[in-house]
Scaffold this active site. Structure first.
Site, PDB file in Angstrom:
ATOM      1  N   GLN A   1     -10.151  -3.835  -2.669  1.00 32.09           N
ATOM      2  CA  GLN A   1     -11.734  -3.082  -2.322  1.00 32.09           C
ATOM      3  C   GLN A   1     -12.768  -3.560  -3.241  1.00 32.09           C
ATOM      4  OE1 GLN A   1     -12.204  -0.799   0.487  1.00 32.09           O
ATOM      5  NE2 GLN A   1     -14.268  -1.369   0.152  1.00 32.09           N
TER       6      GLN A   1
ATOM      7  N   CYS B   1     -16.442   2.447   1.268  1.00 36.53           N
ATOM      8  CA  CYS B   1     -15.132   1.667   1.588  1.00 36.53           C
ATOM      9  C   CYS B   1     -14.611   1.809   3.018  1.00 36.53           C
ATOM     10  CB  CYS B   1     -14.172   1.849   0.370  1.00 36.53           C
ATOM     11  SG  CYS B   1     -13.554   3.766   0.377  1.00 36.53           S
TER      12      CYS B   1
ATOM     13  N   ARG C   1       0.751  -1.314  -0.019  1.00 42.97           N
ATOM     14  CA  ARG C   1      -0.083   0.060   0.058  1.00 42.97           C
ATOM     15  C   ARG C   1       1.035   1.263   0.207  1.00 42.97           C
ATOM     16  NH1 ARG C   1      -5.250   1.909   3.467  1.00 42.97           N
ATOM     17  NH2 ARG C   1      -6.071   0.401   2.121  1.00 42.97           N
TER      18      ARG C   1
ATOM     19  N   HIS D   1      -7.428   0.645  -6.193  1.00 42.29           N
ATOM     20  CA  HIS D   1      -7.775  -0.065  -5.033  1.00 42.29           C
ATOM     21  C   HIS D   1      -8.599  -1.429  -5.177  1.00 42.29           C
ATOM     22  CE1 HIS D   1      -7.732  -0.906  -0.705  1.00 42.29           C
ATOM     23  NE2 HIS D   1      -8.615  -0.107  -0.419  1.00 42.29           N
TER      24      HIS D   1
ATOM     25  N   ASP E   1     -17.126   7.639  -1.178  1.00 42.83           N
ATOM     26  CA  ASP E   1     -15.811   7.566  -0.492  1.00 42.83           C
ATOM     27  C   ASP E   1     -15.481   8.928   0.083  1.00 42.83           C
ATOM     28  OD1 ASP E   1     -13.280   6.861   0.342  1.00 42.83           O
ATOM     29  OD2 ASP E   1     -12.350   6.672  -1.732  1.00 42.83           O
TER      30      ASP E   1
ATOM     31  N   ARG F   1     -13.846  -7.598   2.804  1.00 45.52           N
ATOM     32  CA  ARG F   1     -12.555  -7.103   2.705  1.00 45.52           C
ATOM     33  C   ARG F   1     -11.807  -8.701   3.103  1.00 45.52           C
ATOM     34  NH1 ARG F   1     -10.308  -2.698   2.432  1.00 45.52           N
ATOM     35  NH2 ARG F   1      -8.769  -3.721   0.970  1.00 45.52           N
TER      36      ARG F   1
HETATM   37  N1   CP Z   1     -11.151   0.518   2.783  1.00 46.36           N
HETATM   38  C1   CP Z   1     -10.056   0.584   3.017  1.00 46.36           C
HETATM   39  O1   CP Z   1      -8.920   0.234   2.356  1.00 46.36           O
HETATM   40  O2   CP Z   1      -9.634   0.625   4.645  1.00 46.36           O
HETATM   41  P1   CP Z   1      -8.290   0.814   5.196  1.00 46.36           P
HETATM   42  O3   CP Z   1      -7.624   2.305   4.793  1.00 46.36           O
HETATM   43  O4   CP Z   1      -8.631   0.879   6.750  1.00 46.36           O
HETATM   44  O5   CP Z   1      -7.381  -0.362   4.848  1.00 46.36           O
HETATM   45  N1  NVA Z   2      -9.896   7.079  -1.421  1.00 39.10           N
HETATM   46  C1  NVA Z   2      -9.481   6.868  -0.171  1.00 39.10           C
HETATM   47  C2  NVA Z   2      -9.593   5.228  -0.023  1.00 39.10           C
HETATM   48  C3  NVA Z   2      -9.280   4.825   1.650  1.00 39.10           C
HETATM   49  C4  NVA Z   2      -9.579   3.345   1.554  1.00 39.10           C
HETATM   50  C5  NVA Z   2      -7.986   7.216   0.146  1.00 39.10           C
HETATM   51  O1  NVA Z   2      -7.043   6.855  -0.533  1.00 39.10           O
HETATM   52  O2  NVA Z   2      -7.539   7.634   1.280  1.00 39.10           O
END
Ligand code: CP
Ligand code: NVA
Length: 335
Positions: A137, A273, A107, A134, A231, A318
Site C-alpha cells: 500500500q 487506502c 494477506r 501493509h 484509514d 496499487r
Molecule cells: N487498500 C487495500 O488494501 O484494499 P483492499 O482491501 O481492497 O485490497
Molecule cells: N486498516 C485497514 C486497511 C484496509 C486496506 C484494515 O486492515 O482493514
C-alpha cells in the site's frame, strides 16, 4: 546496482531508501509501458499463489492483473476452501507451495505468518496486508504523492490522522522514515502506535533525514500539510463491538472541510487506502447511521469527492507498484 531478485517483500523495514526509490522508478516505468501498450512479459511462465485470509478488492485485483499483464499464472487460495491454518500448519503448506509455485502473496493476520511462508517456501513472498503492516500500500501511496506533490520526499509534510496504530499507519511510518519525509501521526493517546516501532522509525530518520511526530493535537500539527491521509477506524479482524468506542474517540479526528482548511494549503491532497466510509452507500455505514446518526466516519463525502482527493489515482497505483515488486523480485528485467 540494485538487485532484489529472490528477495521477499514482507515489510519496508527490510528495504533501504535507494531500494524503495528503485521500486518507485520501476513502477513509473511499468505504468508508462502499460499506458503505451508495450508491456513485456517479464513474468512469463511463473506460477503465483495468492493467499487471502481476509477480504480484498484492490490488492487481489492488482496481483491478478499484474500477473496477467506480465504473462504469469495465478492460483487464488482462501482459508475456507484450503487447509491453511485450520487442517494444516502454515509451515507445512509453505513447504508444499514452495514445490509448486514461483512466488506467494499472503494477506491475513499475524506478521509472523508472512515470515513463516518466506522461511519455509524459500520463495519470494509478498505481504498483501497483515494486522501489523501493509507495505505494498505504501509504495502506491508514495508513487501517488510523488505524482501530485512537487517536492522531494525530504521536503514533504505527510500527515496521517485517525487510528494511529493500525497496519496502514505503521506501514506509512516505516516507509516515511525510510525515505526521509516529515511524517506525523495524529491520533488519540489510546491509539498511539507501539513505542518500539516509533523508536525504530526514528532510528531510520537518522539516516534518511526525515522526522516522526506522534501527537493527539490536531491544530498544532496539520498546518502546512502536503498530504492528509486517513484509514478506516476499525480494521479487518477487529471485533464489531468496538465500533461504538472507536467512533467516540475518533470522531474529533474525522477528515472534514474544517480540518482541510486548517492545513492552510490550497494544494493539500487527501489520500485513503480504501475502502472508506464516506457516505451511506454501504451496509456497515447504514447500520452505524441507524444507531448513531452519523453520515460519514473517517472522512466526509465533501472531502472524499473534492478536488483535493486523489484516492482513485492512489488505488490505480496499487497495480503498477505491486507489478514492480513482483518483477523486481521474480521477473526478467532484461527484456
Ligand atoms: N487498500 C487495500 O488494501 O484494499 P483492499 O482491501 O481492497 O485490497
Ligand atoms: N486498516 C485497514 C486497511 C484496509 C486496506 C484494515 O486492515 O482493514
Amino acid at each position: 546496482m540494485i538487485d532484489l531478485k529472490g528477495k521477499s517483500f514482507l515489510t519496508l523495514k527490510d528495504f533501504t531508501m535507494e531500494e524503495i526509490e528503485y521500486l518507485l522508478d520501476l513502477s513509473k516505468r511499468l505504468k508508462i509501458e502499460k499506458r503505451n501498450g508495450n508491456q513485456k512479459k517479464r513474468l512469463e511462465n511463473k506460477n503465483i499463489a495468492l493467499i487471502f485470509e481476509k477480504e480484498s478488492l484492490r490488492t487481489r485485483c492488482s496481483f491478478e492483473v499484474s500477473a496477467h499483464d506480465m504473462g504469469a499464472n495465478v492460483t487464488y487460495i482462501n482459508s475456507s476452501e484450503s487447509h491453511i491454518g485450520s487442517g494444516e500448519s502454515l509451515k507445512d503448506s509453505a513447504r508444499v507451495l514452495g514445490r509448486m509455485f514461483d512466488g506467494i502473496e499472503y494477506r491475513g493476520f499475524s506478521q509472523r505468518n508472512v515470515e513463516i511462508l518466506a522461511e519455509y517456501s524459500k520463495l519470494p513472498v509478498w505481504n498483501g496486508l497483515t494486522d501489523e503492516d501493509h507495505p505494498t500500500q505504501v509504495l502506491a501511496d508514495f508513487l501517488t504523492a510523488k505524482e501530485y506533490v512537487n517536492k522531494p520526499f525530504n521536503e514533504m509534510n505527510f500527515v496521517y490522522i485517525g487510528d494511529g496504530r493500525n497496519n496502514v499507519a505503521n506501514a506509512l511510518m516505516i516507509g516515511a522514515s525510510k525515505v526521509g519525509m516529515n511524517f506525523k501521526i495524529i491520533t488519540p493517546k489510546s491509539l498511539f502506535p507501539d513505542n518500539n516501532l516509533v523508536e525504530q522509525c526514528k532510528k531510520y530518520t537518522e539516516i534518511s533525514g526525515g522526522s516522526i511526530t506522534v501527537s493527539d493535537n490536531i491544530s498544532e500539527n496539520v498546518n502546512g500539510a502536503d498530504i492528509v491521509y486517513t484509514d478506516v477506524w476499525l480494521s479487518m479482524g477487529e471485533k464489531e463491538e468496538l465500533w461504538k468506542d472507536r467512533i467516540d474517540i475518533l470522531i474529533p479526528y474525522q477528515v472534514n472541510k474544517q480540518l482541510i482548511d486548517l492545513c492552510n494549503n490550497n494544494e493539500v491532497k487527501f489520500m485513503h487506502c480504501l475502502p472508506s466510509f464516506h457516505n451511506l452507500d454501504t451496509s456497515i455505514a447504514r447500520k452505524i447511521h441507524d444507531k448513531l446518526g452519523l453520515e460519514a466516519l473517517e472522512v466526509t463525502d465533501e472531502v472524499f469527492e473534492s478536488e483535493n482527493s486523489i484516492v482513485f489515482d492512489e488505488a490505480e497505483n496499487r497495480l503498477h507498484t505491486i507489478k514492480a515488486v513482483m518483477v523486481a523480485t521474480l521477473g526478467n528485467q532484461d527484456i
